[in-house]
Enzyme design. Structure first.
Site, PDB file in Angstrom:
ATOM      1  N   HIS A 473       0.783  -1.235   0.000  1.00  0.00           N
ATOM      2  CA  HIS A 473       0.000   0.000   0.000  1.00  0.00           C
ATOM      3  C   HIS A 473       0.813   1.283   0.000  1.00  0.00           C
ATOM      4  CE1 HIS A 473      -3.508   2.378   0.246  1.00  0.00           C
ATOM      5  NE2 HIS A 473      -4.245   1.583   1.002  1.00  0.00           N
ATOM      6  N   TYR A 589     -14.382   5.707   8.902  1.00  0.00           N
ATOM      7  CA  TYR A 589     -13.405   6.169   7.905  1.00  0.00           C
ATOM      8  C   TYR A 589     -13.902   5.774   6.521  1.00  0.00           C
ATOM      9  CZ  TYR A 589      -8.715   6.645   5.728  1.00  0.00           C
ATOM     10  OH  TYR A 589      -7.641   7.004   4.948  1.00  0.00           O
ATOM     11  N   THR A 602      -4.945  10.695  -0.313  1.00  0.00           N
ATOM     12  CA  THR A 602      -6.287  10.468   0.205  1.00  0.00           C
ATOM     13  C   THR A 602      -6.629  11.452   1.317  1.00  0.00           C
ATOM     14  OG1 THR A 602      -5.497   8.870   1.857  1.00  0.00           O
ATOM     15  CG2 THR A 602      -6.187   7.998  -0.292  1.00  0.00           C
TER      16      THR A 602
END
Length: 774
Positions: A473, A589, A602
């Site tokens: 990620h 979230y 993000t």
């Protein structure tokens, strides 16, 4: 060995007459072709840098400006208003040039300066235009006159035929929100989670922080925003990802699935051949910058494309305190894992990419290889699944030199990692629930030792032809991998295809060098380290509870008839489902992108709001009418849309607070407010997987080619992770994760609550029966 023979460029023998050289013409030819390809790539990269560097103009526009200026000079018109004469007076080589030569050189210099000035002006105007985000707040389906004029200007100044990175220099910087605005939004976001006394205490902490420490921290952030391309992204990558010491597997890495209903071929080697070739075609287009620039779906508004740079040839290197991301400009091989053995497979031969049939041949050779793993080789990759600090120490102790160092370098320099899995996965109609759950868990963690979790992505091909992917990620966010995944699936099925017997089309060069077994020397101490990491990873994997399911009762098409955003509809349904599941609200979230700005990644949409909690309470209160509930739902949906737009336009909450916290740590200043905010657990973490290239799939004529999307592990030990993908008009796929060890969570129970919540909300709209027909 055959591959060793192919690698020898020449041989020599010592004879009484001297040294006899025996050159291998084929090997020298391969060296020549490899070098030629390398120089072609360097030239293409240089050419692209020039084209991107002068965008929105083009190199040919320079020639047009030069010709126009020179032509004007010969007609005795001075378009420079005397500047050409000034340049002529100060030419350092004027003594060596004729009068005509001086005129031409002066005109050429002026033309170039004028051209560069026009480029900078166009870029500045485009950047100012892209800094305007009022268009996002227009009512859905209604475009204001201001937005129409703005779009026209953006189109005029956006240039023609942009390449992947053409808009990078024109994207605005991410703005630093005002402290007061962030504090107000934060307190509003936590109001439904606190009673009056708790909220009063938090309000006091926020006000104290806003008045005393925040202004000083904010000054440093504003200074950074003027200096850096993005005031968030580098700290986000370092502190959220690279400094994390817990295992990547489950905690950070995520996965992508194959088509839900279609498996193009059951032949494992053939599916691997086609899909790996499709991925390599994508890599070639990426390296040539031939991919279209990323844009806001359905518009001409560009998004930042910087995250694409590290898709391939990238590995996360473990460190004692922090990891690093190692990216290589090019790689000519992939590394393949099968039944405990590692193989290097060249993806070029004769200066060209291997064809699908040739890759199938290489993968079949690996599948047919019956040689056993070397001692310690089978579970070696478990080191990448355990603690980062432990892996860093083990790497330093046992993988710095010799065969281990060389083989590890091959893995880390590979274009990507491939696992030929010996299990069968995918949807089984006789057991749809358990089969999809097992498929998800296999992609998320596998056996804990058959994926290389440090690589930018591990591509997985199962025994029955099903495929999947596990992605690291830190280097990029899920939409980047999603773009690759969509392109690969479409290329595999609709362009390359298979023969009637399920094998790849075309012919293979029988002289291809065979895949090379990689060599390891794993000592007993190193094996103990591998076993330790495996035990830690296995404990983590066994604790994951996963439920993947398609929701087929309705989809985006019917939600639109409710005049509601599909994402807002689903997010509010998740709030209702969570309350029914746990009997309380929680910090939620939802990932939103900030790629309207340069190097944006993000932002968080805090989906649990006062408005959504009021709606949920009304749904739980039998005394409230459906009319009252529907009104509250519409209010909650509008609030969610506002929060999503705020997040996208740089006025979210969490990235600002995160950066303020980082600055406070650098200054050695403790803030009780920031400490409490940053330690709050996200017990419901959600993300939508967007379909970015809808033109690749004709779901009207081929509805079976629907993607199953992807998912991730739970963020909190007592929370849920929920990923969803809206496919076509009538399908939503969900991926729900949690932990068995928590008595509060159950993935299947929560999945049932999600389905019921969606149906209950739809019932509030009381649509006509004709609207409910598929």
């Amino acid at each position: 060995m055959a591959e060793a023979h192919q690698a020898v460029a020449f041989q020599f023998t010592v004879t009484p007459e001297g040294i006899d050289l025996q050159l291998s013409h084929e090997a020298l030819r391969q060296v020549y072709l490899s070098g030629l390809r390398s120089w072609k790539k360097k030239f293409a990269r240089f050419k692209n840098s020039i084209i991107t560097g002068v965008y929105p103009a083009s190199p040919s526009s320079w020639l047009f400006v030069v010709i126009t200026i020179i032509a004007a000079m010969y007609t005795r018109v001075d378009p420079s208003l005397g500047m050409i004469g000034k340049i002529k007076e100060h030419l350092p080589v004027s003594a060596y040039l004729s009068h005509q030569g001086q005129n031409i050189i002066s005109g050429l210099l002026f033309s170039t300066i004028l051209w560069l000035a026009l480029i900078m002006t166009m870029r500045y105007i485009l950047k100012q235009l892209l800094s305007y985000h009022g268009w996002m707040y227009d009512q859905h389906g209604k475009m204001s006159a201001t937005t129409k004029l703005w779009l026209t200007l953006v189109k005029i100044f956006s240039g023609r035929k942009p390449m992947l990175y053409s808009y990078q220099a024109s994207l605005p910087r991410l703005p630093v929100p005002h402290i007061k605005d962030t504090m107000t939004r934060y307190l509003e976001s936590v109001r439904p989670l606190m009673n009056d006394q708790e909220f009063k205490r938090m309000t006091g902490l926020a006000k104290d922080f806003e008045v005393n420490l925040a202004p000083r921290l904010q000054w440093y952030l504003k200074l950074k925003s003027l200096w850096a391309s993005n005031y968030v992204s580098d700290w986000w990558e370092e502190y959220i990802y690279l400094r994390g010491r817990s295992p990547l597997m489950v905690n950070s890495n995520y996965y992508a699935m194959d088509f839900l209903y279609v498996t193009p071929t059951p032949v494992q080697a053939a599916r691997a051949g086609n899909t790996v070739h499709a991925i390599l075609l994508y890599r070639r287009r990426l390296s040539r910058e031939e991919l279209k620039p990323s844009r806001v779906p359905g518009s001409i508004i560009p998004l930042c494309s910087s995250q694409w740079e590290r898709t391939f040839n990238t590995t996360r290197i473990p460190g004692a305190e922090t990891d690093t991301i190692q990216h290589y400009q090019d790689s000519k091989h992939i590394v393949v894992y099968h039944k405990g053995r590692f193989f290097r497979v060249w993806v070029y031969h004769g200066g060209r990419l291997l064809k699908p049939k040739e890759l199938e041949l290489q993968f079949q050779r690996i599948l047919d290889d019956q040689s056993p793993p070397l001692p310690g080789e089978m579970k070696l990759a478990a080191l990448t699944a355990g603690s980062r600090t432990f892996w860093a120490k083990t790497r330093k102790a046992y993988f710095r030199n010799g065969k281990n160092g060389q083989s590890l370098e091959l893995v880390e320099k590979a274009a990507f990692f491939v696992t030929l899995d010996d299990s069968e996965q995918g949807l089984r109609y006789e057991d749809p629930v358990n089969s999809l759950d097992a498929y998800a868990k296999s992609l998320l963690h596998g056996k804990c030792y058959d994926r290389w979790f440090d690589k930018s992505f591990t591509f997985i091909v199962f025994k029955n032809g099903k495929i999947g992917l596990n992605a690291e990620h830190s280097w990029a966010d899920a939409p980047i991998i999603g773009h690759l995944w969509e392109s690969m699936l479409a290329t595999d099925c609709f362009q390359l295809g298979y023969n009637v017997d399920g094998h790849c089309k075309g012919e293979a060069d029988p002289m291809l060098p065979a895949p090379q077994r990689m060599q390891w020397e794993i000592t007993a101490e190193c094996q103990e380290a591998i076993d330790s990491s495996l035990q830690e990873a296995q404990t983590l994997a066994d604790d994951v509870d996963f439920h993947t399911f398609p929701f087929k009762d309705f989809g985006k098409g019917l939600i639109k008839k409710c005049r509601t955003s599909p994402d807002a509809f689903i997010q509010i349904a998740l709030q209702l489902a969570h309350y029914r599941d746990k009997g309380k609200f929680c910090l939620t979230y939802e990932a939103s992108m900030t790629r309207l700005f340069r190097e944006g990644r993000t932002e968080t949409v805090r989906s649990c709001t006062v408005e959504s909690s009021n709606f949920v309470k009304a749904m739980m209160n039998c005394n409230d009418t459906d009319e009252q509930r529907l009104k509250l739902f519409k209010t909650a949906a509008e609030k969610h849309q506002l929060l999503y737009r705020n997040a996208m336009t740089g006025v979210g909450i969490d990235r600002h607070l995160f950066c303020l916290y980082v600055v406070s740590k650098y200054l050695g200043k403790d803030s009780p407010f920031l400490k409490e905010v940053l330690s709050e657990p996200w017990r419901l973490s959600t993300s939508q997987t967007p379909i970015q290239q809808v033109e690749l799939f004709d779901l009207m004529n081929h509805p079976e080619y629907v993607s199953c999307g992807g998912g991730f592990g739970p963020v909190a030990d007592d929370g849920y992770g929920v990923s969803y993908i809206i496919v076509g008009e009538d399908l939503i796929n969900f991926h729900v994760s949690c932990k068995h060890s928590s008595p509060e969570t159950n993935a299947h129970r929560f999945g049932a609550h999600i389905q019921k919540a969606l149906l209950d909300i739809l019932a509030l709209f009381k649509l006509d029966k004709k609207d409910l027909k598929k």
